[in-house]
Motif scaffolding. Structure first.
Motif, PDB file in Angstrom:
ATOM      1  N   SER A   1      85.068   9.081  62.220  1.00  0.00           N
ATOM      2  CA  SER A   1      86.467   8.934  62.004  1.00  0.00           C
ATOM      3  C   SER A   1      87.378   9.656  63.238  1.00  0.00           C
ATOM      4  O   SER A   1      88.617   9.356  63.428  1.00  0.00           O
ATOM      5  N   LYS A   2      86.729  10.501  63.963  1.00  0.00           N
ATOM      6  CA  LYS A   2      87.372  11.150  65.138  1.00  0.00           C
ATOM      7  C   LYS A   2      87.184  10.503  66.348  1.00  0.00           C
ATOM      8  O   LYS A   2      87.901  10.863  67.430  1.00  0.00           O
ATOM      9  N   GLY A   3      86.633   9.339  66.306  1.00  0.00           N
ATOM     10  CA  GLY A   3      86.543   8.413  67.276  1.00  0.00           C
ATOM     11  C   GLY A   3      85.464   8.648  68.493  1.00  0.00           C
ATOM     12  O   GLY A   3      85.752   8.114  69.688  1.00  0.00           O
ATOM     13  N   PHE A   4      84.472   9.309  68.220  1.00  0.00           N
ATOM     14  CA  PHE A   4      83.505   9.272  69.010  1.00  0.00           C
ATOM     15  C   PHE A   4      82.720   8.229  69.132  1.00  0.00           C
ATOM     16  O   PHE A   4      82.902   7.304  68.319  1.00  0.00           O
ATOM     17  N   VAL A   5      81.824   8.019  70.378  1.00  0.00           N
ATOM     18  CA  VAL A   5      81.252   6.893  70.946  1.00  0.00           C
ATOM     19  C   VAL A   5      80.280   6.626  69.525  1.00  0.00           C
ATOM     20  O   VAL A   5      79.291   7.508  69.089  1.00  0.00           O
ATOM     21  N   PRO A   6      80.208   5.386  69.052  1.00  0.00           N
ATOM     22  CA  PRO A   6      79.237   5.008  67.894  1.00  0.00           C
ATOM     23  C   PRO A   6      77.927   5.336  68.092  1.00  0.00           C
ATOM     24  O   PRO A   6      77.295   5.594  67.150  1.00  0.00           O
ATOM     25  N   HIS A   7      77.122   4.846  69.304  1.00  0.00           N
ATOM     26  CA  HIS A   7      75.973   5.046  69.464  1.00  0.00           C
ATOM     27  C   HIS A   7      75.496   6.476  69.419  1.00  0.00           C
ATOM     28  O   HIS A   7      74.307   6.752  69.215  1.00  0.00           O
ATOM     29  N   LYS A   8      76.312   7.123  69.993  1.00  0.00           N
ATOM     30  CA  LYS A   8      75.844   8.878  70.017  1.00  0.00           C
ATOM     31  C   LYS A   8      76.065   9.312  68.394  1.00  0.00           C
ATOM     32  O   LYS A   8      75.107  10.173  68.002  1.00  0.00           O
ATOM     33  N   VAL A   9      76.972   9.016  67.796  1.00  0.00           N
ATOM     34  CA  VAL A   9      77.095   9.482  66.398  1.00  0.00           C
ATOM     35  C   VAL A   9      75.885   8.738  65.705  1.00  0.00           C
ATOM     36  O   VAL A   9      75.316   9.516  64.805  1.00  0.00           O
ATOM     37  N   ASN A  10      75.665   7.541  65.696  1.00  0.00           N
ATOM     38  CA  ASN A  10      74.475   6.752  64.946  1.00  0.00           C
ATOM     39  C   ASN A  10      73.109   7.345  65.119  1.00  0.00           C
ATOM     40  O   ASN A  10      72.223   7.277  64.648  1.00  0.00           O
ATOM     41  N   PHE A  11      73.080   8.379  66.329  1.00  0.00           N
ATOM     42  CA  PHE A  11      71.667   9.070  66.536  1.00  0.00           C
ATOM     43  C   PHE A  11      71.438  10.134  65.545  1.00  0.00           C
ATOM     44  O   PHE A  11      70.436  10.552  65.565  1.00  0.00           O
ATOM     45  N   ILE A  12      72.517  10.484  64.755  1.00  0.00           N
ATOM     46  CA  ILE A  12      72.254  11.686  63.751  1.00  0.00           C
ATOM     47  C   ILE A  12      71.366  11.145  62.553  1.00  0.00           C
ATOM     48  O   ILE A  12      70.471  12.188  62.336  1.00  0.00           O
ATOM     49  N   PRO A  13      71.361  10.092  61.856  1.00  0.00           N
ATOM     50  CA  PRO A  13      70.359   9.651  60.967  1.00  0.00           C
ATOM     51  C   PRO A  13      68.895   9.567  61.574  1.00  0.00           C
ATOM     52  O   PRO A  13      68.078  10.185  60.700  1.00  0.00           O
ATOM     53  N   GLY A  14      68.628   9.331  62.823  1.00  0.00           N
ATOM     54  CA  GLY A  14      67.571   9.457  63.529  1.00  0.00           C
ATOM     55  C   GLY A  14      67.007  10.807  63.718  1.00  0.00           C
ATOM     56  O   GLY A  14      65.915  10.985  63.494  1.00  0.00           O
ATOM     57  N   THR A  15      67.984  11.519  64.214  1.00  0.00           N
ATOM     58  CA  THR A  15      67.454  12.996  64.281  1.00  0.00           C
ATOM     59  C   THR A  15      67.109  13.657  63.251  1.00  0.00           C
ATOM     60  O   THR A  15      65.963  14.507  62.885  1.00  0.00           O
ATOM     61  N   LEU A  16      67.643  13.323  62.022  1.00  0.00           N
ATOM     62  CA  LEU A  16      67.440  13.843  60.688  1.00  0.00           C
ATOM     63  C   LEU A  16      66.118  13.402  60.232  1.00  0.00           C
ATOM     64  O   LEU A  16      65.409  14.321  59.888  1.00  0.00           O
ATOM     65  N   LEU A  17      65.666  12.160  60.268  1.00  0.00           N
ATOM     66  CA  LEU A  17      64.510  11.675  60.179  1.00  0.00           C
ATOM     67  C   LEU A  17      63.297  12.348  60.886  1.00  0.00           C
ATOM     68  O   LEU A  17      62.372  12.521  60.379  1.00  0.00           O
ATOM     69  N   LEU A  18      63.505  12.285  62.291  1.00  0.00           N
ATOM     70  CA  LEU A  18      62.644  13.100  63.186  1.00  0.00           C
ATOM     71  C   LEU A  18      62.233  14.738  62.686  1.00  0.00           C
ATOM     72  O   LEU A  18      61.237  14.965  62.703  1.00  0.00           O
ATOM     73  N   GLY A  19      63.445  15.137  62.309  1.00  0.00           N
ATOM     74  CA  GLY A  19      63.145  16.460  62.024  1.00  0.00           C
ATOM     75  C   GLY A  19      62.458  16.704  60.855  1.00  0.00           C
ATOM     76  O   GLY A  19      61.698  17.725  60.722  1.00  0.00           O
ATOM     77  N   PHE A  20      62.669  15.895  59.581  1.00  0.00           N
ATOM     78  CA  PHE A  20      61.876  16.161  58.626  1.00  0.00           C
ATOM     79  C   PHE A  20      60.140  15.640  58.734  1.00  0.00           C
ATOM     80  O   PHE A  20      59.393  16.120  58.101  1.00  0.00           O
ATOM     81  N   VAL A  21      60.143  14.857  59.606  1.00  0.00           N
ATOM     82  CA  VAL A  21      58.597  14.412  59.973  1.00  0.00           C
ATOM     83  C   VAL A  21      58.030  15.536  60.809  1.00  0.00           C
ATOM     84  O   VAL A  21      57.039  15.892  60.570  1.00  0.00           O
ATOM     85  N   LEU A  22      58.751  16.196  61.698  1.00  0.00           N
ATOM     86  CA  LEU A  22      58.204  17.604  62.257  1.00  0.00           C
ATOM     87  C   LEU A  22      57.985  18.623  61.536  1.00  0.00           C
ATOM     88  O   LEU A  22      57.012  19.315  61.427  1.00  0.00           O
ATOM     89  N   LEU A  23      58.875  18.903  60.466  1.00  0.00           N
ATOM     90  CA  LEU A  23      58.603  19.752  59.366  1.00  0.00           C
ATOM     91  C   LEU A  23      57.549  19.519  58.596  1.00  0.00           C
ATOM     92  O   LEU A  23      56.756  20.439  58.030  1.00  0.00           O
ATOM     93  N   LEU A  24      57.331  18.236  58.273  1.00  0.00           N
ATOM     94  CA  LEU A  24      55.867  17.944  57.403  1.00  0.00           C
ATOM     95  C   LEU A  24      54.744  18.074  58.170  1.00  0.00           C
ATOM     96  O   LEU A  24      53.667  18.741  57.465  1.00  0.00           O
ATOM     97  N   ILE A  25      54.733  18.207  59.432  1.00  0.00           N
ATOM     98  CA  ILE A  25      53.574  18.336  60.150  1.00  0.00           C
ATOM     99  C   ILE A  25      53.323  19.720  60.870  1.00  0.00           C
ATOM    100  O   ILE A  25      52.485  19.996  61.629  1.00  0.00           O
ATOM    101  N   CYS A  26      54.417  20.524  60.609  1.00  0.00           N
ATOM    102  CA  CYS A  26      54.561  21.596  61.260  1.00  0.00           C
ATOM    103  C   CYS A  26      53.257  22.657  61.239  1.00  0.00           C
ATOM    104  O   CYS A  26      53.059  22.777  59.761  1.00  0.00           O
ATOM    105  N   PRO A  27      52.794  23.153  61.858  1.00  0.00           N
ATOM    106  CA  PRO A  27      51.537  23.847  61.740  1.00  0.00           C
ATOM    107  C   PRO A  27      51.704  25.493  61.049  1.00  0.00           C
ATOM    108  O   PRO A  27      50.971  26.210  60.752  1.00  0.00           O
ATOM    109  N   LEU A  28      52.950  25.758  61.413  1.00  0.00           N
ATOM    110  CA  LEU A  28      53.350  27.180  61.025  1.00  0.00           C
ATOM    111  C   LEU A  28      53.524  27.365  59.356  1.00  0.00           C
ATOM    112  O   LEU A  28      53.551  26.482  58.684  1.00  0.00           O
ATOM    113  N   ASN A  29      53.236  28.537  59.064  1.00  0.00           N
ATOM    114  CA  ASN A  29      52.926  28.769  57.639  1.00  0.00           C
ATOM    115  C   ASN A  29      54.471  29.210  56.982  1.00  0.00           C
ATOM    116  O   ASN A  29      54.773  30.083  56.421  1.00  0.00           O
TER     117      ASN A  29
END
Length: 765
Positions: free
Chosen positions: A479-507
């Motif tokens: 809504s603030k007028g940012f470039v759409p392809h940069k904003v649309n990277f947020i859902p992919g970053t969220l998905l990647l973050g949860f995948v990394l958390l799933l396989i994270c070896p830290l306790n």
């Protein structure tokens, strides 16, 4: 103060509930004795209505009209007759009352004797079973130790022989035996101790192979067979190869395979697990003994209080002389298991041994409850903010609807379905806990790391709060007028973050649960090469209800990997031939995995019901394929195919749900069309559940009825139907595990039976 009946209900072993003292039945009978002791008054024989203001008038009239002697004599005689008649009625009622009380007391002690015999007999049966198991485990452990001793002796002799013959190579870091996976040794007839051990092993069913002709200059090798369950792909392939060789070539390998270090380690691990289960069973039997002793004491005290008798002392002497109280075999066997386990598995480290034998239960934390409430409130607040912002910015208008839905819907609906499934699983855990269904034992979870319902709710609320927060950030930036392809990277970053958390070896963030989930998923994907446990096919059944989630993962992966979020060409993924083929593969995969699990269980157990269950998943695959084809080719022929295949698959699934998985629809049951044993007290819940499962199973009708609606409404309808299937699966989960629990309780199975590596052979073998 908590009543003992509730305390007993909370502490007793669920699978052995029917073998415990029936405290509730005896308590009801004590109440009957209490009622029998109350005096029974005959209302017809009592005419005393109290004091009246007309009593002086009645006395004055009686003096006037009853002044003559004859009248007085007649009145006195009638009074005497009335008094004698009342005394006879009172004596008769007292005799009946005393007889009723004596009968109830006699019946109470007969019931108490029956309960004592039941408890004592069950204890003796389980005691003999565990003692026999302990003897077998001692024998298995001795065989293992003797076998390791023989192999070490053979290896040492070969090393000494090689050192003597090749003195120049004495400084090599490892011997050929250490590099080779097979332990083979030369026979040394002069070593009497080793020969005695070998003779003892042969008497215990271990076969040593001397039949193979040795090569020139070499002595014969020793080999034997160890029964290691085929739990991994390599072991499964080896087992199938061996079976085909014996069945097709008719030339089975004599003497078994050569022993290698891996087999010895597997055998040692199996015996260790068997000792842990034996110790756990002995602990349960001790708990069974102590709880029943307390129950006998409590019910006898209640009887003494009601009957004003002191029978508890004498009867408790009889109880204490019973085998389940006076026998010390269980305690001695527990001490023996502790000493053996500490000596052979933890190198005399008792503290470490107790971590295996007596694992500590995870304590409930108030912080978990606090964070559940915190994230729940945050989710509700953020979702309300998102709805308001979407309405203000007009993000769902016709101009921006397509672009926004294509970039947001696959990711966020995927997380929403996953969160809903976690929420349903948390509800399942809560219901299993309050209905005393031992899900940790059924799933073979570790009590120290198993998720509780609060933990499941915490993961669910934390996930949804993060997702809604990302949705708000995405919406605000657009809504603030940012470039759409940069904003649309947020859902992919969220998905990647949860995948990394799933396989994270830290306790952090439930690492044991995350890794166990990955292990179960590996077993499912690699079916039928891994041995199928209940948790494996239970999780595979969950995947059959999450096919929309898997398809969203496909769309999201293609969207971000192909760079569509930069160009907004959404048709690139959906128009490709590979995408159309992957849709079939993804839709078939959960059913295929589940069918392969059924095939593996049939191979391991030989039960033909697993083949019938395999047919159910094959019919579901055919119906899913027909619906996908009809969505692309909406012809009348394919519509007929969809109707036929879907009806057949639905009837098949409903029959299996109600009859096999839930154990219901038994026409001979004492509970009409249910089953004899029910966990829930309200029978109506089962009938409502049957109707609900029936309705939700026919949600595929929407695929046939082509609704002419917009893209937003189509997305919402698809998400709604996918959510209904997740809710149906969570509803199905409770009754599936309830039926499994009742099967365990019917067989009094509270301890797992671990297979043992060394099997005794008959003389014919």
């Amino acid at each position: 103060m908590v009543k003992f009946s509730k305390e007993l209900e909370a502490q007793l072993i669920p699978e052995w509930k029917d073998a415990f003292l029936n405290y509730w039945l005896l308590k009801k009978h004590v109440k009957k004795i209490k009622l029998a002791r109350k005096p029974r008054h005959d209302p017809d024989s009592n005419f005393d209505f109290g004091v009246s203001i007309f009593d002086p008038v009645r006395v004055f009239v009686a003096k006037i009209f009853c002044s003559d002697n004859n009248g007085e004599n007649i009145q006195a005689k009638s009074k005497i007759d009335t008094v004698e008649k009342d005394e006879e009625q009172v004596n008769e009622s007292e005799h009946v009352h005393l007889f009723s009380q004596e009968y109830e007391v006699k019946l109470f002690f007969e019931m108490l004797d029956d309960e004592l015999n039941k408890v004592n007999q069950f204890y003796m049966d389980k005691e003999s079973e565990f003692l026999e198991r302990g003897e077998i485990l001692n024998k298995q452990l001795q065989i293992l130790l003797d076998l390791k001793r023989v192999l070490n002796d053979r290896r040492r002799k070969i090393l000494s022989a090689q050192t003597g013959s090749n003195s120049g190579f004495s400084s090599l870091p490892s011997s050929p035996l250490q590099r080779n996976s097979d332990f083979s040794a030369e026979q040394s007839p002069t070593d009497s101790d080793t020969d005695d051990v070998i003779a003892a092993l042969e008497r215990n069913g271990i076969k040593f192979d001397y039949s193979s002709k040795p090569k020139k200059g070499m002595k014969s090798k020793i080999s034997m067979r160890i029964d290691i369950p085929a739990t991994t792909p390599a072991q499964t392939i080896a087992a199938v190869t061996s079976m085909l060789r014996e069945d097709l070539v008719y030339n089975p390998k004599k003497g078994g395979d050569y022993i290698n270090r891996h087999k010895i380690q597997c055998a040692e691990k199996m015996i260790r697990g068997a000792f842990v289960e034996l110790y756990r069973g002995l602990g349960l039997l001790r708990k069974y003994s102590s709880l029943n002793m307390v129950a006998f004491t409590k019910i006898l005290k209640k009887f003494d209080k009601v009957s004003n008798q002191q029978e508890s002392v004498n009867y408790l002497k009889t109880v204490k002389r019973s085998n389940f109280i006076c026998s010390d075999k269980v305690v001695r066997l527990m001490d023996e298991v502790e000493s053996l386990f500490t000596e052979h598995y933890t190198k005399n480290d008792r503290k470490r041994a107790m971590k295996f034998l007596r694992p500590l239960h995870q304590k409930d934390s108030h912080m978990v409850t606090f964070f559940v409430g915190l994230f729940t409130g945050s989710f509700v607040t953020l979702f309300s903010v998102y709805v308001i912002l979407a309405h203000i910015t007009g993000m769902f208008s016709s101009a921006t609807q397509a672009a926004y839905m294509e970039s947001v819907y696959p990711i966020f609906s995927m997380f929403a379905l996953l969160s809903l499934h976690l929420f349903m699983y948390g509800c399942n855990l809560f219901m299993w806990k309050i209905t005393r269904i031992n899900y940790n034992f059924i799933f073979e979870f570790q009590t120290t790391t198993a998720l509780k319902y609060r933990d499941a709710f915490l993961i669910c609320t934390c996930l949804m709060t993060s997702v809604v927060g990302a949705m708000i950030l995405h919406l605000v930036l657009l809504s603030k007028g940012f470039v759409p392809h940069k904003v649309n990277f947020i859902p992919g970053t969220l998905l990647l973050g949860f995948v990394l958390l799933l396989i994270c070896p830290l306790n952090v963030f439930y690492r044991p649960t995350r890794f166990y989930f990955l292990k179960v998923m590996r077993n499912i994907i690699c079916s039928p090469f891994y041995k199928v446990l209940l948790v494996d096919f239970f999780m595979a059944d969950q995947l059959t209800s999450q096919i929309p989630l898997l398809r969203h993962m496909e769309v999201a992966s293609c969207y971000f990997l192909a760079g569509s979020f930069k160009t907004h060409h959404y048709e690139i993924c959906k128009s490709g031939k590979l995408y159309r083929e992957l849709v079939y593969i993804i839709s078939f995969s959960p059913y295929y995995w589940r069918a392969m699990q059924c095939a593996r269980r049939w191979f391991d157990e030989g039960n033909r019901d697993h083949l019938a269950n395999l047919g159910k998943y094959v019919s579901a695959m055919v119906a899913a394929g027909a619906r996908l084809t009809y969505a692309r080719q909406p012809t009348q022929l394919w519509m007929i195919v969809v109707l036929v295949t879907s009806v057949v698959a639905t009837v098949y699934q409903l029959y299996w749900d109600f009859v096999k998985d839930w154990g219901l629809l038994n026409p001979k049951s004492k509970n009409r069309w249910l089953r004899d044993d029910l966990v829930l007290k309200n029978k109506g819940a089962y009938y409502v559940s049957i109707a609900l499962n029936l309705v939700l199973r026919v949600a595929w009708v929407e695929a046939v009825m082509k609704f002419n609606i917009g893209m937003l409404e189509t997305r919402l309808l698809d998400f709604f139907l996918a959510s209904l299937e997740v809710i149906r699966r969570g509803h199905w989960n409770y009754y599936r595990l309830e039926n499994e629990h009742l099967n365990n309780a019917g067989k009094f199975r509270a301890v797992n039976t671990v297979p043992l590596p060394f099997r005794e052979m008959n003389s014919e073998e």
